[in-house]
Design an enzyme around this catalytic site. Structure first.
Site, PDB file in Angstrom:
ATOM      1  N   CYS A 233       0.830  -1.208   0.000  1.00  0.00           N
ATOM      2  CA  CYS A 233       0.000   0.000   0.000  1.00  0.00           C
ATOM      3  C   CYS A 233       0.865   1.259   0.000  1.00  0.00           C
ATOM      4  O   CYS A 233       2.048   1.219   0.305  1.00  0.00           O
ATOM      5  CB  CYS A 233      -0.867   0.009   1.243  1.00  0.00           C
ATOM      6  SG  CYS A 233      -1.749  -1.523   1.493  1.00  0.00           S
TER       7      CYS A 233
ATOM      8  N   ARG B 244       2.838   0.733  -6.072  1.00  0.00           N
ATOM      9  CA  ARG B 244       2.936  -0.021  -4.811  1.00  0.00           C
ATOM     10  C   ARG B 244       1.691  -0.857  -4.552  1.00  0.00           C
ATOM     11  O   ARG B 244       1.741  -1.835  -3.815  1.00  0.00           O
ATOM     12  CB  ARG B 244       3.139   0.944  -3.641  1.00  0.00           C
ATOM     13  CG  ARG B 244       4.474   1.641  -3.676  1.00  0.00           C
ATOM     14  CD  ARG B 244       4.597   2.513  -2.466  1.00  0.00           C
ATOM     15  NE  ARG B 244       4.636   1.723  -1.255  1.00  0.00           N
ATOM     16  CZ  ARG B 244       5.694   1.604  -0.478  1.00  0.00           C
ATOM     17  NH1 ARG B 244       6.807   2.201  -0.796  1.00  0.00           N
ATOM     18  NH2 ARG B 244       5.636   0.875   0.608  1.00  0.00           N
TER      19      ARG B 244
ATOM     20  N   TRP C 121      -3.178  -2.363  -1.437  1.00  0.00           N
ATOM     21  CA  TRP C 121      -2.894  -3.706  -1.952  1.00  0.00           C
ATOM     22  C   TRP C 121      -3.516  -4.644  -0.930  1.00  0.00           C
ATOM     23  O   TRP C 121      -3.050  -4.738   0.210  1.00  0.00           O
ATOM     24  CB  TRP C 121      -1.380  -3.912  -2.053  1.00  0.00           C
ATOM     25  CG  TRP C 121      -0.994  -5.190  -2.718  1.00  0.00           C
ATOM     26  CD1 TRP C 121      -0.853  -5.407  -4.052  1.00  0.00           C
ATOM     27  CD2 TRP C 121      -0.703  -6.433  -2.083  1.00  0.00           C
ATOM     28  NE1 TRP C 121      -0.487  -6.700  -4.279  1.00  0.00           N
ATOM     29  CE2 TRP C 121      -0.395  -7.362  -3.099  1.00  0.00           C
ATOM     30  CE3 TRP C 121      -0.688  -6.868  -0.749  1.00  0.00           C
ATOM     31  CZ2 TRP C 121      -0.060  -8.680  -2.830  1.00  0.00           C
ATOM     32  CZ3 TRP C 121      -0.358  -8.189  -0.483  1.00  0.00           C
ATOM     33  CH2 TRP C 121      -0.044  -9.080  -1.518  1.00  0.00           C
TER      34      TRP C 121
ATOM     35  N   GLY D 146       0.885  -1.849   6.179  1.00  0.00           N
ATOM     36  CA  GLY D 146       1.395  -2.858   7.106  1.00  0.00           C
ATOM     37  C   GLY D 146       0.284  -3.799   7.527  1.00  0.00           C
ATOM     38  O   GLY D 146      -0.796  -3.830   6.917  1.00  0.00           O
TER      39      GLY D 146
ATOM     40  N   GLU E  19      14.656 -17.033 -13.107  1.00  0.00           N
ATOM     41  CA  GLU E  19      14.246 -15.632 -13.293  1.00  0.00           C
ATOM     42  C   GLU E  19      13.385 -15.490 -14.553  1.00  0.00           C
ATOM     43  O   GLU E  19      12.398 -14.743 -14.556  1.00  0.00           O
ATOM     44  CB  GLU E  19      15.496 -14.737 -13.354  1.00  0.00           C
ATOM     45  CG  GLU E  19      15.232 -13.280 -13.663  1.00  0.00           C
ATOM     46  CD  GLU E  19      14.372 -12.547 -12.630  1.00  0.00           C
ATOM     47  OE1 GLU E  19      14.079 -13.109 -11.555  1.00  0.00           O
ATOM     48  OE2 GLU E  19      13.970 -11.409 -12.935  1.00  0.00           O
TER      49      GLU E  19
ATOM     50  N   GLU F  43       4.892 -13.429 -14.069  1.00  0.00           N
ATOM     51  CA  GLU F  43       4.505 -12.124 -13.518  1.00  0.00           C
ATOM     52  C   GLU F  43       3.703 -11.297 -14.513  1.00  0.00           C
ATOM     53  O   GLU F  43       2.684 -10.727 -14.163  1.00  0.00           O
ATOM     54  CB  GLU F  43       5.766 -11.302 -13.145  1.00  0.00           C
ATOM     55  CG  GLU F  43       6.392 -11.664 -11.829  1.00  0.00           C
ATOM     56  CD  GLU F  43       7.634 -10.820 -11.545  1.00  0.00           C
ATOM     57  OE1 GLU F  43       7.735 -10.292 -10.439  1.00  0.00           O
ATOM     58  OE2 GLU F  43       8.505 -10.701 -12.432  1.00  0.00           O
TER      59      GLU F  43
ATOM     60  N   HIS G 222      13.582 -36.553 -12.845  1.00  0.00           N
ATOM     61  CA  HIS G 222      13.163 -37.047 -11.529  1.00  0.00           C
ATOM     62  C   HIS G 222      11.715 -36.669 -11.246  1.00  0.00           C
ATOM     63  O   HIS G 222      11.385 -36.250 -10.137  1.00  0.00           O
ATOM     64  CB  HIS G 222      14.112 -36.531 -10.452  1.00  0.00           C
ATOM     65  CG  HIS G 222      15.510 -37.033 -10.642  1.00  0.00           C
ATOM     66  ND1 HIS G 222      15.890 -38.322 -10.343  1.00  0.00           N
ATOM     67  CD2 HIS G 222      16.597 -36.439 -11.168  1.00  0.00           C
ATOM     68  CE1 HIS G 222      17.163 -38.493 -10.659  1.00  0.00           C
ATOM     69  NE2 HIS G 222      17.613 -37.352 -11.170  1.00  0.00           N
TER      70      HIS G 222
ATOM     71  N   LYS H 296       5.214  -3.664  -6.157  1.00  0.00           N
ATOM     72  CA  LYS H 296       6.635  -3.428  -6.408  1.00  0.00           C
ATOM     73  C   LYS H 296       7.465  -3.637  -5.151  1.00  0.00           C
ATOM     74  O   LYS H 296       8.565  -4.165  -5.188  1.00  0.00           O
ATOM     75  CB  LYS H 296       6.795  -1.993  -6.919  1.00  0.00           C
ATOM     76  CG  LYS H 296       8.212  -1.596  -7.232  1.00  0.00           C
ATOM     77  CD  LYS H 296       8.588  -2.061  -8.607  1.00  0.00           C
ATOM     78  CE  LYS H 296      10.042  -1.868  -8.927  1.00  0.00           C
ATOM     79  NZ  LYS H 296      10.534  -2.959  -9.775  1.00  0.00           N
TER      80      LYS H 296
HETATM   81  C1  G6P Z   1       8.567  -7.937  -5.337  1.00  0.00           C
HETATM   82  C2  G6P Z   1       8.892  -7.387  -6.703  1.00  0.00           C
HETATM   83  C3  G6P Z   1      10.045  -8.173  -7.305  1.00  0.00           C
HETATM   84  C4  G6P Z   1      11.252  -8.110  -6.385  1.00  0.00           C
HETATM   85  C5  G6P Z   1      10.901  -8.581  -4.976  1.00  0.00           C
HETATM   86  C6  G6P Z   1      12.002  -8.234  -3.995  1.00  0.00           C
HETATM   87  O1  G6P Z   1       8.076  -9.224  -5.438  1.00  0.00           O
HETATM   88  O2  G6P Z   1       7.758  -7.467  -7.557  1.00  0.00           O
HETATM   89  O3  G6P Z   1      10.375  -7.626  -8.562  1.00  0.00           O
HETATM   90  O4  G6P Z   1      12.265  -8.914  -6.894  1.00  0.00           O
HETATM   91  O5  G6P Z   1       9.730  -7.914  -4.498  1.00  0.00           O
HETATM   92  O6  G6P Z   1      12.066  -6.844  -3.905  1.00  0.00           O
HETATM   93  P1  G6P Z   1      13.340  -6.035  -3.440  1.00  0.00           P
HETATM   94  O7  G6P Z   1      12.880  -4.603  -3.469  1.00  0.00           O
HETATM   95  O8  G6P Z   1      13.667  -6.497  -2.055  1.00  0.00           O
HETATM   96  O9  G6P Z   1      14.424  -6.309  -4.418  1.00  0.00           O
END
Ligand code: G6P
Length: 603
Positions: A2, A27, A72, A99, A479, A486, A502, A598
């Site tokens: 949020c 966010r 969020w 939070g 990744e 995503e 496996h 994010k």
């Molecule tokens: C979220 C974002 C990801 C990121 C992860 C860790 O899931 O969408 O893109 O890798 O958080 O975030 P940070 O800010 O700790 O790299």
């Protein structure tokens, strides 16, 4: 997660708050709301979806002091009822919250027993009601009484009808900043929103209570004593939030990767391919004494940690592993003075990563943090800090910050390996030169004009998509798979190529698509053998390689050759572009995928 935005000044608050919420939208974008104190009468507007949806209703809301929120959803669906701000029974208090209040059920039952009727399913609403219960005309007193009742994490913005010119703010383990300029005061959960608007910016600390008014910000400790706050300096944050002609931020940021890697490396490596003097300030004795390296992070940053662990074993010759921060913090990790913990975070605010760092620090372990936001909590609390210089990343799915993190991890491991004597100086300089050549090679991939349409068609039409690779290619496969799910929502997974037999190979049939990353030269033949096993079962294959041994494949993506260990910085680019173009074809909300945030500031 949020976002919070507040304004107290000499202008109409609603528009300013909505502008700020739009900057914070990355966010959280499930719902949004604002409350404005119009001389003792608090008026509220809410919307489901983007904060811009507030404009029609908010246009009728007058007043110069207000709070806003982009949500969020955690407790309760994205609905008008659950959108913040939340009001107390009489409407005396209005609250926005980032939070999670972990004891909210107990607090809610207690309030319900006293006859309070809740209007939402949120944990936040308890705060508004508790404030009203404890309020006897003294706002600071009520806040001081209520905060100790809350456990979990919070950043709060509070309005009280009796105090029409004030926003009260407080925080615990969730970031919150206030700023002033002339006769205006701003509150925000993300410092980037304040850096273009304010001349003075302050970070609120856990336990402090702030009173923001037009042009003034007073802060008190939990005993109610006035504190003298020092402003923080924001240096590294570029506010360039323009798509610069790109259709999406994600695409722009993919193309910004060479620059992000160059800037990051320029902060660490000198022109002579040496690590700059003063980097990390660790003595040779300290470095030689390291027996184990643990990379701790979440999401894509965890995948960077996996690369770090492979490279650490190879160059620094120490036992190493990557740990998911939310697991690490509760696994009772064995650490001692010979352990080095490397914390990786773009935002520097990820709740689990922050908690993992604090845990390591509390055990007296050496901690190095790799962070992109200089004003973030992790950066502020880190003794040994490496800044990535990716600049502000807007798209939720990380690309350029990921590459910048990889660059920083490589530089760190080469530094540790050289200083410990595991790598001789010439070899270290050779590797650093190779690393500094990577941005040019990334540019060659980005400008190759490769047509991704056949890749995206295959991804969309396949019933099962699996990325495979060995060693560092496997880290990239993880990744690549994360990026695809995503932004495109295609169900896919990543497997260590040798592990496919496996169990997972039972999913492979003629409707399957195997995306094989085969860049690392020593392992390419082995990965290709695994590819053959999937082809024998009818699977289609897309093959990404830095070699020439691949004519048998219908879809080959070739990338420039480089030192084996650096392939993750190259092979991820076609994977990011494949994910992007697939999402584009499917009409997805690429920069703000559903359910994602994010910066994940709750655990
Ligand atoms: C979220 C974002 C990801 C990121 C992860 C860790 O899931 O969408 O893109 O890798 O958080 O975030 P940070 O800010 O700790 O790299």
């Amino acid at each position: 997660m949020c976002g919070i935005m507040g304004y107290a000044g000499d202008k109409e608050a609603a528009d300013i708050i909505i502008d700020g919420l739009e900057n914070l939208e990355y966010r959280g974008y499930d719902s949004a709301g604002l409350a404005v104190n119009d001389n003792g009468d608090i008026k509220t507007a809410k919307t489901v979806g983007s904060p811009s949806g507030l404009r029609p209703t908010a246009s009728g809301i007058k007043g110069r002091v207000g709070i806003g929120h982009t949500r969020w959803a955690t407790h309760g669906a994205a609905s008008l009822e659950n959108a913040h701000p939340h009001a107390s029974v009489s409407g005396m208090f209005s609250v926005v919250h980032n939070g999670i209040i972990e004891n909210y059920e107990e607090l809610r039952s207690g309030l319900e027993a006293q006859g309070v009727v809740f209007r939402s399913e949120t944990d936040t609403e308890v705060i508004a009601h508790l404030l009203e219960k404890h309020y006897k005309g003294d706002l600071k007193g009520a806040v001081r009484e209520v905060l100790p009742l809350l456990s979990g994490s919070y950043a709060l913005g509070i309005l009280c009808e009796d105090y029409p010119d004030v926003i009260v703010c407080a925080k615990l383990s969730s970031p919150l900043f206030a700023g002033t300029v002339g006769e205006c005061g701003y509150l925000a959960s993300d410092v980037s929103v304040l850096s273009g608007r304010c001349t003075r910016i302050y970070r609120l600390n856990d336990g402090e209570i702030g009173f923001l008014k037009a042009g003034s910000f007073k802060v008190f400790d939990s005993d109610g004593c006035r504190l003298r706050k020092t402003e923080i300096k924001i240096r590294s944050l570029s506010m360039d939030a323009d798509r610069a002609g790109y259709r999406h931020y994600m695409l722009k940021e993919i193309y910004e990767q060479p620059a992000a890697v160059r800037r990051t490396l320029a902060g660490i490596i000198s022109g002579e391919h040496r690590i700059k003097p003063g980097f990390l300030k660790m003595s040779d004795r300290e470095i030689k004494g390291i027996n184990k390296v643990r990379f701790v992070a979440c999401g894509s940053a965890y995948h960077v940690g996996l690369v770090g662990a492979y490279v650490t074993e190879r160059l620094f010759k120490r036992s190493s592993e990557a740990c998911i921060a939310s697991e690490f913090r509760y696994m009772h990790p064995c650490m001692d003075e010979s352990t080095l913990v490397v914390i990786i975070s773009q935002s520097g605010e990820t709740a689990d990563t922050l908690a993992a760092m604090r845990l390591a620090q509390s055990e007296g372990v050496k901690v190095v943090s790799i962070v992109n936001v200089e004003s973030s909590t992790i950066a502020m609390e880190s003794d040994k800090l490496i800044m990535t210089r990716a600049d502000r990343e807007i798209a939720v799915a990380t690309t350029k910050a990921y590459s910048a993190q990889l660059a920083a991890v490589y530089a760190l491991v080469i530094y540790l390996a050289e200083r410990s004597g595991e790598l001789d100086k010439r070899e270290a300089a050779r590797l650093l030169r190779g690393l500094m050549e990577i941005p040019d090679k990334q540019e060659r991939i980005l400008s190759s004009g490769f047509d991704y349409s056949s890749v995206t068609d295959r991804l969309i039409s396949s019933g099962y998509v699996c990325f495979i690779g060995r060693g560092l290619d496997y880290c990239s496969a993880l990744e690549a798979s994360l990026k695809l799910k995503e932004v495109s929502y295609i169900r896919c997974e990543a497997y260590a190529a040798g592990e496919l037999k496996h169990g997972t190979i039972s999913l492979v049939d003629k409707n399957s698509l195997i995306i094989a990353l085969g860049c690392c030269s020593g392992l390419r033949a082995k990965t290709l053998a695994n590819v053959k096993e999937t082809q024998a079962r009818g699977a289609g294959v897309i093959y990404i390689t830095g070699g020439d041994d691949d004519d048998a494949y219908e879809n080959v993506i070739r990338i420039p050759r480089c030192e084996d260990i650096f392939y993750p910085l190259l092979e991820i680019i076609p994977m990011q572009l494949s994910a992007y173009h697939t999402a584009l074809k499917l009409g997805r909300e690429i920069d703000k995928p559903r359910n994602l945030a994010k910066s994940v500031t709750v655990e």
